[in-house]
Scaffold this motif. Structure first.
Motif, short mmCIF file in Angstrom:
data_model
loop_
_atom_site.label_atom_id
_atom_site.label_comp_id
_atom_site.label_asym_id
_atom_site.label_seq_id
_atom_site.Cartn_x
_atom_site.Cartn_y
_atom_site.Cartn_z
N LEU A 97 5.15 -9.64 7.49
CA LEU A 97 5.62 -7.97 6.47
C LEU A 97 4.50 -7.02 7.22
O LEU A 97 4.84 -5.90 6.73
N CYS A 98 3.34 -7.18 7.94
CA CYS A 98 2.27 -6.12 8.56
C CYS A 98 3.44 -5.81 9.63
O CYS A 98 3.22 -4.40 9.55
N CYS A 99 3.94 -7.18 10.58
CA CYS A 99 5.18 -6.32 11.29
C CYS A 99 6.30 -5.08 10.55
O CYS A 99 7.02 -3.95 11.63
N ARG A 188 14.93 -5.77 12.74
CA ARG A 188 14.80 -7.61 13.74
C ARG A 188 13.91 -8.15 12.84
O ARG A 188 13.45 -9.38 12.34
N PHE A 189 12.05 -7.63 12.72
CA PHE A 189 11.23 -7.56 11.53
C PHE A 189 11.86 -8.65 10.00
O PHE A 189 11.46 -9.31 9.46
N ALA A 190 12.85 -7.72 10.13
CA ALA A 190 13.09 -8.20 7.99
C ALA A 190 13.94 -9.37 8.40
O ALA A 190 13.80 -10.05 7.49
N GLN A 191 14.25 -9.55 9.50
CA GLN A 191 15.69 -10.77 10.17
C GLN A 191 14.41 -12.11 9.89
O GLN A 191 14.56 -12.91 9.49
N ALA A 192 13.31 -11.40 11.06
CA ALA A 192 12.05 -12.77 10.88
C ALA A 192 11.22 -12.69 9.83
O ALA A 192 11.48 -14.31 9.56
N THR A 193 11.53 -11.60 8.91
CA THR A 193 10.27 -12.06 7.27
C THR A 193 11.90 -13.57 6.83
O THR A 193 10.47 -14.12 5.69
N VAL A 194 12.95 -12.69 6.24
CA VAL A 194 13.41 -13.67 6.22
C VAL A 194 13.61 -15.25 6.67
O VAL A 194 13.44 -15.93 5.87
#
Length: 222
Positions: A97-99, A188-194
């Motif tokens: 979330l920070c990223c 990509r960070f949204a993908q990682a969060t999911v």
């Protein structure tokens, strides 16, 4: 073809990989051609260095987003490794979330920097967008130093430069990578969060598991 290879995600993966390969190839060809021109023909491709710098910038910025997808960024995981699965997931989610928040700020800043070269209004507000600054001065007439204007991009003269011709490539073209790469970074960070929420990953960076995978790839030859 598996589901992971199709749809919008598969298209973006293919686009990123194709662009990265194309950029590497173009950098190699242009640099090699300039070396041949200098040492064999005693000449010089005037725009080669500047274009190579632009291509390298595109490669780095697009590669940063792709590395998030591939979990190829390096980081310190000493604390994460000693945590139980539950706390580890919480820490990974906080990091993701920070990223994601930071990448959104980068996207805003990248758009604001590029927008004036595209004759578009940048956002207003110090930290978060509060609207658009319609009074911002357009810089669409700014050109790069050496790279000549391409005939295929002459439409930009009427689109953003009020009919005035460009002698060199307008800065709006090479600087397009700023909002594009930051948008990909957000994605990509949204993908990682999911992935963290679904339990498909417990960290954002490469871990010691990479070393194990490399050892397996080497095989029993040692």
């Amino acid at each position: 073809m598996s589901g992971a290879k199709t749809g919008p995600s598969g298209f973006i993966n293919t686009l990123e990989e194709t662009l990265i390969a194309l950029l590497l190839g173009l950098m190699t060809v242009i640099t090699f051609a300039n070396v041949i021109a200098r040492f064999i023909f005693n000449s010089n491709i005037l725009w080669a260095l500047e274009l190579t710098v632009f291509l390298f910038a595109w490669l780095v910025l697009l590669g940063a987003a792709y590395a998030v997808k591939a979990h190829a960024h390096l980081g310190v995981d000493a604390i994460v490794n000693i945590l139980a699965p539950g706390p580890r997931k919480v820490v990974a989610l906080i990091a993701a979330l920070c990223c994601l928040a930071f990448s959104l700020l980068l996207l805003t800043g990248a758009y604001d920097y590029w927008a004036v070269f595209a004759d578009l209004p940048p956002t207003s507000g110090r930290w978060f967008p509060t609207g658009f600054d319609l009074k911002a001065r357009s810089q669409s007439f700014y050109e790069v130093q050496d790279v000549p204007m391409l005939g295929a991009l002459r439409f930009l003269e009427d689109l953003i430069n009020y009919g005035e011709s460009y002698e060199k490539l307008p800065k709006v073209v090479p600087y397009l990578v700023l909002p594009l790469s930051m948008l990909l970074l957000v994605y990509r960070f949204a993908q990682a969060t999911v992935q963290v929420l679904r339990g498909e990953a417990d960290r954002l960076v490469a871990s010691h598991e990479v070393e194990d995978e490399l050892d397996e790839a080497r095989g029993p030859c040692d």
